[in-house]
Design an enzyme around this catalytic site. Sequence first.
Site, short mmCIF file in Angstrom:
data_model
loop_
_atom_site.label_atom_id
_atom_site.label_comp_id
_atom_site.label_asym_id
_atom_site.label_seq_id
_atom_site.Cartn_x
_atom_site.Cartn_y
_atom_site.Cartn_z
N PHE A 23 0.84 -1.20 0.00
CA PHE A 23 0.00 0.00 0.00
C PHE A 23 0.87 1.25 0.00
O PHE A 23 1.84 1.34 0.75
CB PHE A 23 -0.90 0.00 1.24
CG PHE A 23 -1.81 1.20 1.32
CD1 PHE A 23 -3.05 1.17 0.73
CD2 PHE A 23 -1.40 2.35 1.97
CE1 PHE A 23 -3.89 2.28 0.79
CE2 PHE A 23 -2.23 3.47 2.03
CZ PHE A 23 -3.48 3.42 1.43
N HIS A 24 0.54 2.20 -0.85
CA HIS A 24 1.29 3.46 -0.89
C HIS A 24 0.44 4.56 -1.50
O HIS A 24 -0.48 4.32 -2.26
CB HIS A 24 2.61 3.33 -1.64
CG HIS A 24 2.50 2.85 -3.05
ND1 HIS A 24 2.20 1.54 -3.38
CD2 HIS A 24 2.67 3.50 -4.22
CE1 HIS A 24 2.19 1.41 -4.69
NE2 HIS A 24 2.46 2.60 -5.24
N VAL A 25 0.76 5.78 -1.10
CA VAL A 25 0.13 6.97 -1.63
C VAL A 25 1.22 7.80 -2.30
O VAL A 25 2.28 8.04 -1.72
CB VAL A 25 -0.55 7.81 -0.51
CG1 VAL A 25 -1.08 9.12 -1.05
CG2 VAL A 25 -1.66 6.99 0.15
#
Length: 133
Positions: A98-100
Site C-alpha cells: 500500500f502506498h500513496v
Amino acid sequence: MDPCVFCRIVAGTEPAEIIHSDDASVAFLDITQATEGHTLVVPRRHRTDLTDIAPEEAASVMSAAVRVSHRLRERLRAPGINLWHASGETAWQSVFHFHVHVVPRYTPTDLVPPWSGPEGSVESLRALGAKLR
C-alpha cells in the site's frame, strides 16, 4: 531477502531518499519522479492495498501524506499537490505494498489526468448510485 522493495526500504536494507519517518509510516522520493519531489508514503507494516489495510492504519499514512504535502509546497514552492493511490493491477498498482503518491504540481500541464473524458449527466449516475447505496 524480502521480496517487497518497499519493505526493504522501510527496513533500511534498500537505498532510498527518505524525507519523513514516524512510528506508522515512511515517506521517500519516488525513483521515477513524475515531477520534482514526487514522494511515496507507505505504512511500515506490509499491506498489499486498500483491501488489506485497516482504516486507522490508512489514516496514519494519510496524516504523513499531509505533512509531506506541506513540506513540498513550502520547500519546493509547489503551488499544487496531487495525491494518487492505486489498488490492484487493473488500477495500475505495480508495487503491491500500500502506498500513496504525493505529486507536487508546478504547472497545470506538467501531468495529464487519466480521467479527462467527457462528462456525463447526473441522471446517468442514478442507477449506479442506487446499486452502491
